[in-house]
Design an enzyme around this catalytic site. Sequence first.
Site, PDB file in Angstrom:
ATOM      1  N   ASP A  67       0.825  -1.212   0.000  1.00 21.06           N
ATOM      2  CA  ASP A  67       0.000   0.000   0.000  1.00 21.06           C
ATOM      3  C   ASP A  67       0.862   1.266   0.000  1.00 21.06           C
ATOM      4  O   ASP A  67       1.622   1.505   0.949  1.00 21.06           O
ATOM      5  CB  ASP A  67      -0.899   0.027   1.235  1.00 21.06           C
ATOM      6  CG  ASP A  67      -1.786  -1.210   1.346  1.00 21.06           C
ATOM      7  OD1 ASP A  67      -1.241  -2.321   1.477  1.00 21.06           O
ATOM      8  OD2 ASP A  67      -3.017  -1.054   1.314  1.00 21.06           O
ATOM      9  N   GLU A 111      -4.411   1.843  -3.713  1.00 23.37           N
ATOM     10  CA  GLU A 111      -5.707   2.226  -3.128  1.00 23.37           C
ATOM     11  C   GLU A 111      -5.641   3.329  -2.072  1.00 23.37           C
ATOM     12  O   GLU A 111      -6.655   3.935  -1.752  1.00 23.37           O
ATOM     13  CB  GLU A 111      -6.438   1.004  -2.571  1.00 23.37           C
ATOM     14  CG  GLU A 111      -5.811   0.472  -1.315  1.00 23.37           C
ATOM     15  CD  GLU A 111      -6.847  -0.033  -0.322  1.00 23.37           C
ATOM     16  OE1 GLU A 111      -7.997  -0.246  -0.691  1.00 23.37           O
ATOM     17  OE2 GLU A 111      -6.463  -0.200   0.843  1.00 23.37           O
ATOM     18  N   ASN A 112      -4.433   3.595  -1.513  1.00 27.14           N
ATOM     19  CA  ASN A 112      -4.286   4.680  -0.538  1.00 27.14           C
ATOM     20  C   ASN A 112      -3.378   5.795  -1.057  1.00 27.14           C
ATOM     21  O   ASN A 112      -2.928   6.640  -0.280  1.00 27.14           O
ATOM     22  CB  ASN A 112      -3.686   4.150   0.774  1.00 27.14           C
ATOM     23  CG  ASN A 112      -4.448   2.988   1.357  1.00 27.14           C
ATOM     24  OD1 ASN A 112      -3.925   1.874   1.455  1.00 27.14           O
ATOM     25  ND2 ASN A 112      -5.693   3.218   1.735  1.00 27.14           N
ATOM     26  N   ASN A 148     -10.125  -2.238  -0.922  1.00 21.62           N
ATOM     27  CA  ASN A 148     -11.409  -1.713  -0.454  1.00 21.62           C
ATOM     28  C   ASN A 148     -11.530  -0.202  -0.651  1.00 21.62           C
ATOM     29  O   ASN A 148     -12.633   0.343  -0.586  1.00 21.62           O
ATOM     30  CB  ASN A 148     -11.640  -2.074   1.018  1.00 21.62           C
ATOM     31  CG  ASN A 148     -10.486  -1.665   1.904  1.00 21.62           C
ATOM     32  OD1 ASN A 148      -9.335  -2.001   1.611  1.00 21.62           O
ATOM     33  ND2 ASN A 148     -10.761  -0.933   2.961  1.00 21.62           N
ATOM     34  N   HIS A 149     -10.406   0.499  -0.876  1.00 17.45           N
ATOM     35  CA  HIS A 149     -10.454   1.947  -1.144  1.00 17.45           C
ATOM     36  C   HIS A 149     -10.290   2.283  -2.628  1.00 17.45           C
ATOM     37  O   HIS A 149     -10.078   3.448  -2.971  1.00 17.45           O
ATOM     38  CB  HIS A 149      -9.382   2.675  -0.328  1.00 17.45           C
ATOM     39  CG  HIS A 149      -9.636   2.663   1.149  1.00 17.45           C
ATOM     40  ND1 HIS A 149     -10.715   3.317   1.721  1.00 17.45           N
ATOM     41  CD2 HIS A 149      -8.977   2.059   2.167  1.00 17.45           C
ATOM     42  CE1 HIS A 149     -10.698   3.133   3.032  1.00 17.45           C
ATOM     43  NE2 HIS A 149      -9.660   2.361   3.332  1.00 17.45           N
ATOM     44  N   HIS A 162      -5.652  -8.672  -0.737  1.00 11.46           N
ATOM     45  CA  HIS A 162      -5.861  -7.460   0.051  1.00 11.46           C
ATOM     46  C   HIS A 162      -6.866  -7.784   1.153  1.00 11.46           C
ATOM     47  O   HIS A 162      -8.078  -7.820   0.907  1.00 11.46           O
ATOM     48  CB  HIS A 162      -6.368  -6.351  -0.875  1.00 11.46           C
ATOM     49  CG  HIS A 162      -6.301  -5.000  -0.265  1.00 11.46           C
ATOM     50  ND1 HIS A 162      -5.156  -4.245  -0.271  1.00 11.46           N
ATOM     51  CD2 HIS A 162      -7.228  -4.273   0.390  1.00 11.46           C
ATOM     52  CE1 HIS A 162      -5.386  -3.106   0.341  1.00 11.46           C
ATOM     53  NE2 HIS A 162      -6.637  -3.104   0.766  1.00 11.46           N
ATOM     54  N   HIS A 205      -2.932  -4.411   2.693  1.00 15.40           N
ATOM     55  CA  HIS A 205      -4.064  -3.780   3.398  1.00 15.40           C
ATOM     56  C   HIS A 205      -3.749  -3.353   4.833  1.00 15.40           C
ATOM     57  O   HIS A 205      -4.158  -2.268   5.237  1.00 15.40           O
ATOM     58  CB  HIS A 205      -5.326  -4.640   3.401  1.00 15.40           C
ATOM     59  CG  HIS A 205      -6.443  -4.049   4.229  1.00 15.40           C
ATOM     60  ND1 HIS A 205      -7.141  -2.929   3.840  1.00 15.40           N
ATOM     61  CD2 HIS A 205      -6.960  -4.409   5.434  1.00 15.40           C
ATOM     62  CE1 HIS A 205      -8.057  -2.640   4.763  1.00 15.40           C
ATOM     63  NE2 HIS A 205      -7.958  -3.509   5.739  1.00 15.40           N
ATOM     64  N   HIS A 262      -0.996  -2.504   6.264  1.00 15.34           N
ATOM     65  CA  HIS A 262       0.059  -1.486   6.275  1.00 15.34           C
ATOM     66  C   HIS A 262       1.217  -1.844   7.204  1.00 15.34           C
ATOM     67  O   HIS A 262       2.189  -1.106   7.288  1.00 15.34           O
ATOM     68  CB  HIS A 262      -0.473  -0.090   6.644  1.00 15.34           C
ATOM     69  CG  HIS A 262      -1.469   0.453   5.670  1.00 15.34           C
ATOM     70  ND1 HIS A 262      -1.931   1.746   5.697  1.00 15.34           N
ATOM     71  CD2 HIS A 262      -2.087  -0.125   4.621  1.00 15.34           C
ATOM     72  CE1 HIS A 262      -2.800   1.945   4.732  1.00 15.34           C
ATOM     73  NE2 HIS A 262      -2.911   0.811   4.059  1.00 15.34           N
TER      74      HIS A 262
HETATM   75 FE   LIG Z   1      -7.153  -1.598   2.119  1.00 17.81          FE
END
Ligand SMILES: [Fe+2]
Length: 271
Positions: free
Chosen positions: A8, A39-40, A67-68, A150, A175, A177
């Site tokens: 991430d 995603e982040n 998910n983001h 993830h 996911h 981190h």
């Molecule tokens: Fe995530």
Amino acid sequence: MRIAFIGDVVGKPGRMMLQKYLPLLREEHAIDFVIANYENASHGFGLTEKNCLELLECGVDMMTGGNHSFDKKEVLTLFDKYPLIRPANYPKSTPGTGVYEVEVNGVQLAVVNILGHYTMPMVDNPFTVADDIVESLVQKNIKHIVIDMHAEATSEKQALLHILGDKVSAIVGTHTHVSTDDLQIVKGCCYITDLGLTGCRDGVIGMDPASPIKRFMTGIGSHFDVPDHCKSISHILLVDLDKEGKSLEAKKLKIYDDGSIVVTHAKKEID
Ligand SMILES: [Fe+2]
């Protein structure tokens, strides 16, 4: 084939680490293909076109989500323009795709993005979807297969290794981190439960600690924020694959903002 996987990428501090170190690493380690999780990447939530281009320009070849993935609505316009995927187990009507196929040095490589179940949005069964996708790739004689799993739950990631480890080249957890200390090669599959973030290392999962602390101390949530200035880190996984798509050797590089690197090694398992 030597691939690099970056977990991430969290906000500007994460993007700046890659701008500073990725071009050098690509050359120094003769990396053939670079995968990163987007995603982040835009202030902790989703991806803008500007930030997408920044990451591609500094040496990322394709990007996975989670998910983001859809936090920035402009991502909907990016799937057709750039090498981006989102988790494959989103419903069929969701924009984008969850599998990316590319030729690298004359060899077909497939990158598959899967979203776990625990604490995640309501998506299709991660395990049966992953199993079906890998089966279809194997039918097409694609042997170089990398999965970005993830997920929040360590158990889901370890279970996927048992389900698909003998058919894929690598399963990389993303996911949480926070990097785990279990880099290994099992039956030719490189595995780590979570690779860890590229971004701030002195906050809470890459975010300014003020908001999570308030949430935990009072029960009242507020928006998480990526700090402008922080101590940074980048976790980059290097994996060497043979002609059959099996992992031979893997290294996790933990790169600090002063350029110092801590390396974790995994070699083919000894029976
Ligand atoms: Fe995530």
